[in-house]
Design an enzyme around this catalytic site. Structure first.
Site, mmCIF file in Angstrom:
data_model
loop_
_atom_site.group_PDB
_atom_site.id
_atom_site.type_symbol
_atom_site.label_atom_id
_atom_site.label_comp_id
_atom_site.label_asym_id
_atom_site.label_seq_id
_atom_site.Cartn_x
_atom_site.Cartn_y
_atom_site.Cartn_z
ATOM 1 N N ASP A 155 0.867 -1.358 -0.078
ATOM 2 C CA ASP A 155 0.129 -0.084 -0.206
ATOM 3 C C ASP A 155 0.917 1.183 0.185
ATOM 4 O O ASP A 155 1.971 1.048 0.261
ATOM 5 C CB ASP A 155 -0.790 -0.022 1.209
ATOM 6 C CG ASP A 155 -1.763 1.208 1.354
ATOM 7 O OD1 ASP A 155 -2.286 1.481 0.240
ATOM 8 O OD2 ASP A 155 -1.673 1.834 2.565
ATOM 9 N N LEU A 156 0.328 2.406 -0.282
ATOM 10 C CA LEU A 156 1.313 3.496 -0.268
ATOM 11 C C LEU A 156 1.176 4.601 0.769
ATOM 12 O O LEU A 156 2.009 4.729 1.746
ATOM 13 C CB LEU A 156 0.878 4.421 -1.657
ATOM 14 C CG LEU A 156 1.543 5.871 -1.960
ATOM 15 C CD1 LEU A 156 2.988 5.470 -2.216
ATOM 16 C CD2 LEU A 156 0.955 6.587 -2.995
ATOM 17 N N ASP A 157 0.023 5.216 0.822
ATOM 18 C CA ASP A 157 -0.378 5.948 2.060
ATOM 19 C C ASP A 157 -0.280 5.544 3.238
ATOM 20 O O ASP A 157 -1.066 4.588 3.469
ATOM 21 C CB ASP A 157 -1.760 6.859 1.988
ATOM 22 C CG ASP A 157 -1.744 7.561 0.443
ATOM 23 O OD1 ASP A 157 -0.792 8.416 0.238
ATOM 24 O OD2 ASP A 157 -3.015 7.363 -0.135
ATOM 25 N N THR B 209 1.788 10.128 3.838
ATOM 26 C CA THR B 209 0.671 11.050 3.402
ATOM 27 C C THR B 209 -0.682 11.197 3.975
ATOM 28 O O THR B 209 -1.584 12.446 3.840
ATOM 29 C CB THR B 209 0.290 10.793 2.027
ATOM 30 O OG1 THR B 209 0.320 9.569 1.856
ATOM 31 C CG2 THR B 209 1.425 11.520 0.974
ATOM 32 N N LYS C 252 -8.907 6.478 6.200
ATOM 33 C CA LYS C 252 -7.598 5.673 5.806
ATOM 34 C C LYS C 252 -8.094 4.428 4.744
ATOM 35 O O LYS C 252 -8.702 3.455 5.217
ATOM 36 C CB LYS C 252 -6.733 5.168 7.073
ATOM 37 C CG LYS C 252 -6.250 6.405 7.354
ATOM 38 C CD LYS C 252 -5.188 6.100 8.483
ATOM 39 C CE LYS C 252 -4.269 6.990 9.178
ATOM 40 N NZ LYS C 252 -3.416 6.679 10.391
ATOM 41 N N GLY C 253 -7.343 4.384 3.755
ATOM 42 C CA GLY C 253 -7.674 3.365 2.715
ATOM 43 C C GLY C 253 -8.852 3.194 1.904
ATOM 44 O O GLY C 253 -9.209 2.491 1.275
ATOM 45 N N ARG D 228 -11.403 8.485 -2.280
ATOM 46 C CA ARG D 228 -11.473 9.881 -2.086
ATOM 47 C C ARG D 228 -13.208 10.243 -2.022
ATOM 48 O O ARG D 228 -13.762 10.862 -1.221
ATOM 49 C CB ARG D 228 -11.232 10.779 -3.355
ATOM 50 C CG ARG D 228 -11.074 12.277 -3.068
ATOM 51 C CD ARG D 228 -10.222 12.927 -4.434
ATOM 52 N NE ARG D 228 -9.277 12.391 -4.894
ATOM 53 C CZ ARG D 228 -8.789 12.456 -6.137
ATOM 54 N NH1 ARG D 228 -9.386 13.391 -7.040
ATOM 55 N NH2 ARG D 228 -7.653 11.862 -6.624
ATOM 56 N N SER E 33 -2.772 0.601 -4.318
ATOM 57 C CA SER E 33 -3.371 1.819 -3.340
ATOM 58 C C SER E 33 -4.638 2.145 -4.064
ATOM 59 O O SER E 33 -4.918 1.930 -5.126
ATOM 60 C CB SER E 33 -2.300 3.006 -3.719
ATOM 61 O OG SER E 33 -2.610 4.258 -3.122
ATOM 62 N N ALA E 34 -5.380 2.903 -2.997
ATOM 63 C CA ALA E 34 -6.756 3.263 -3.505
ATOM 64 C C ALA E 34 -6.527 4.819 -4.003
ATOM 65 O O ALA E 34 -7.345 5.258 -4.580
ATOM 66 C CB ALA E 34 -7.560 3.626 -2.186
ATOM 67 N N SER E 35 -5.241 5.193 -4.151
ATOM 68 C CA SER E 35 -5.091 6.842 -4.488
ATOM 69 C C SER E 35 -4.996 6.906 -5.936
ATOM 70 O O SER E 35 -4.266 5.994 -6.777
ATOM 71 C CB SER E 35 -4.029 7.418 -3.635
ATOM 72 O OG SER E 35 -3.514 8.469 -4.348
ATOM 73 N N ASN F 100 -3.560 9.707 -6.782
ATOM 74 C CA ASN F 100 -2.110 10.121 -7.007
ATOM 75 C C ASN F 100 -0.984 9.408 -6.883
ATOM 76 O O ASN F 100 0.252 9.796 -6.749
ATOM 77 C CB ASN F 100 -2.490 11.349 -5.942
ATOM 78 C CG ASN F 100 -3.365 12.339 -6.415
ATOM 79 O OD1 ASN F 100 -3.658 12.820 -7.364
ATOM 80 N ND2 ASN F 100 -4.398 12.570 -5.317
ATOM 81 N N LYS G 284 -11.131 -0.696 -1.501
ATOM 82 C CA LYS G 284 -10.978 -1.731 -0.244
ATOM 83 C C LYS G 284 -12.077 -1.598 0.535
ATOM 84 O O LYS G 284 -12.578 -0.322 0.552
ATOM 85 C CB LYS G 284 -9.584 -1.467 0.176
ATOM 86 C CG LYS G 284 -8.236 -1.415 -0.598
ATOM 87 C CD LYS G 284 -7.252 -0.702 0.073
ATOM 88 C CE LYS G 284 -6.139 -0.899 -0.645
ATOM 89 N NZ LYS G 284 -4.714 -0.306 -0.443
ATOM 90 N N GLU H 277 0.134 -3.084 4.552
ATOM 91 C CA GLU H 277 -0.901 -2.251 4.847
ATOM 92 C C GLU H 277 -1.189 -1.658 6.068
ATOM 93 O O GLU H 277 -1.070 -2.342 7.105
ATOM 94 C CB GLU H 277 -2.315 -3.261 4.754
ATOM 95 C CG GLU H 277 -3.191 -2.886 3.421
ATOM 96 C CD GLU H 277 -3.544 -1.664 3.041
ATOM 97 O OE1 GLU H 277 -3.743 -0.782 4.085
ATOM 98 O OE2 GLU H 277 -4.005 -1.388 1.957
ATOM 99 N N ASP H 278 -1.523 -0.336 6.200
ATOM 100 C CA ASP H 278 -1.744 0.377 7.398
ATOM 101 C C ASP H 278 -3.291 0.620 7.764
ATOM 102 O O ASP H 278 -3.463 1.085 8.693
ATOM 103 C CB ASP H 278 -1.162 1.744 7.546
ATOM 104 C CG ASP H 278 -1.825 2.723 6.497
ATOM 105 O OD1 ASP H 278 -2.295 2.263 5.530
ATOM 106 O OD2 ASP H 278 -2.147 3.901 6.988
HETATM 107 C C1 BG6 Z 1 -5.756 5.812 0.279
HETATM 108 C C2 BG6 Z 1 -5.765 6.624 1.576
HETATM 109 O O1 BG6 Z 1 -4.440 5.277 -0.029
HETATM 110 O O2 BG6 Z 1 -6.141 6.769 -1.014
HETATM 111 C C3 BG6 Z 1 -6.872 7.634 1.715
HETATM 112 O O3 BG6 Z 1 -5.374 6.060 2.607
HETATM 113 C C4 BG6 Z 1 -7.447 8.283 0.378
HETATM 114 O O4 BG6 Z 1 -7.031 8.244 2.867
HETATM 115 C C5 BG6 Z 1 -7.185 7.505 -0.943
HETATM 116 O O5 BG6 Z 1 -8.692 8.697 0.471
HETATM 117 C C6 BG6 Z 1 -7.718 8.227 -1.991
HETATM 118 O O6 BG6 Z 1 -6.465 9.057 -2.324
HETATM 119 P P1 BG6 Z 1 -6.601 9.994 -3.580
HETATM 120 O O7 BG6 Z 1 -4.918 10.533 -3.749
HETATM 121 O O8 BG6 Z 1 -7.223 9.410 -4.807
HETATM 122 O O9 BG6 Z 1 -7.525 11.312 -3.008
HETATM 123 MG MG MG Z 2 -2.666 3.118 3.643
#
Ligand code: BG6
Ligand code: MG
Length: 226
Positions: free
Chosen positions: A13-15, A21, A49-50, A53, A118-120, A122, A149, A173-174
């Site tokens: 996982d990233l964040d 972050t 977390k996880g 958005r 990752s769910a992000s 970014n 997730k 994973e956190d």
């Molecule tokens: C996850 C974070 O990795 O990514 C969440 O733990 C975040 O807090 C999610 O909402 C989505 O991230 P982003 O960068 O697409 O807004």
């Molecule tokens: Mg995370």
């Protein structure tokens, strides 16, 4: 990647695992919450977390008992992300969490397939900023998946991209939702953070400084030093 078939794969996982972050997500959500007059503190941020958005904004609006038009919802998503990106722009390698790079280097040296899960949306930008992109054979992120997730989609897709059996994958994973996703994918889950929170994880460490290389060796099958 046929040669990966019988190997162990590692999915990060990233964040909150590679970089902290979560504090920037918190600041950006807090700014929006203040603007909307919704009380929001660091405990509330745990629920984010996880989580995608979009789902985070739904939770925030539920907290404030606000219902809004689709257009307004989209505008706030953009506003939060633009705010978040102001923090991300300033990131560099100093923000890699302690001993993460040591573990990445060790696994790379052993020729172990590695993925980001990752769910992000970014994720790629952040990995570029902290210069870790080249460690990963594949990046599966919020742009790749349809289910967030705790659905296992993100990790199953990462395993498929690596061409590694799901049952041979190890996930760092956190987030509670992330541990649930790894467990649902029938992978080995390693919680990074408080064991009281990540009680469903197969193994638990507060951070990567607690992980010794002998432990990683025990998790790895059928691989050799490159
Ligand atoms: C996850 C974070 O990795 O990514 C969440 O733990 C975040 O807090 C999610 O909402 C989505 O991230 P982003 O960068 O697409 O807004
Ligand atoms: Mg995370």
């Amino acid at each position: 990647m046929q040669e990966n078939r019988n190997k162990t794969g590692f999915i990060f996982d990233l964040d909150g695992v590679i970089v902290d972050t979560a504090k920037y997500h918190y600041l950006a959500w807090k700014n929006l919450a203040d603007e909307l007059g919704i009380k929001f503190n660091e405990d509330d941020n745990e629920k984010f977390k996880g989580v995608s958005r979009k789902r985070c904004l739904e939770i925030l609006l539920e907290m404030g008992e606000l219902s809004v038009s689709e257009q307004q919802f989209e505008a706030w998503l953009v506003e939060k992300n633009e705010d978040y990106l102001k923090y991300i722009e300033k990131m560099d390698q100093t923000e890699i969490l302690p001993d993460v790079e040591k573990v990445l280097q060790y696994l790379k040296k052993r020729n172990i397939p590695m993925a980001l899960g990752s769910a992000s949306k970014n994720a790629r930008l952040i990995l570029e900023k902290v210069r870790l992109l080249s460690y990963f054979e594949t990046i599966v992120d919020g742009n790749s998946v349809t289910q967030a997730k705790p659905d296992p989609e993100v990790f199953l897709m990462a395993a498929a991209h690596l061409n590694v059996e799901a049952s041979n994958c190890i996930v760092f994973e956190d987030a509670v939702a992330g541990i649930a996703a790894a467990n649902a994918a029938e992978m080995t889950s390693i919680g990074i953070g408080a064991s009281s929170v990540l009680s469903e994880a197969d193994h638990n460490y507060n951070d990567f400084t607690e992980i010794d290389l002998a432990f990683l060796d025990k998790l790895i099958i059928n691989s050799s030093i490159a």
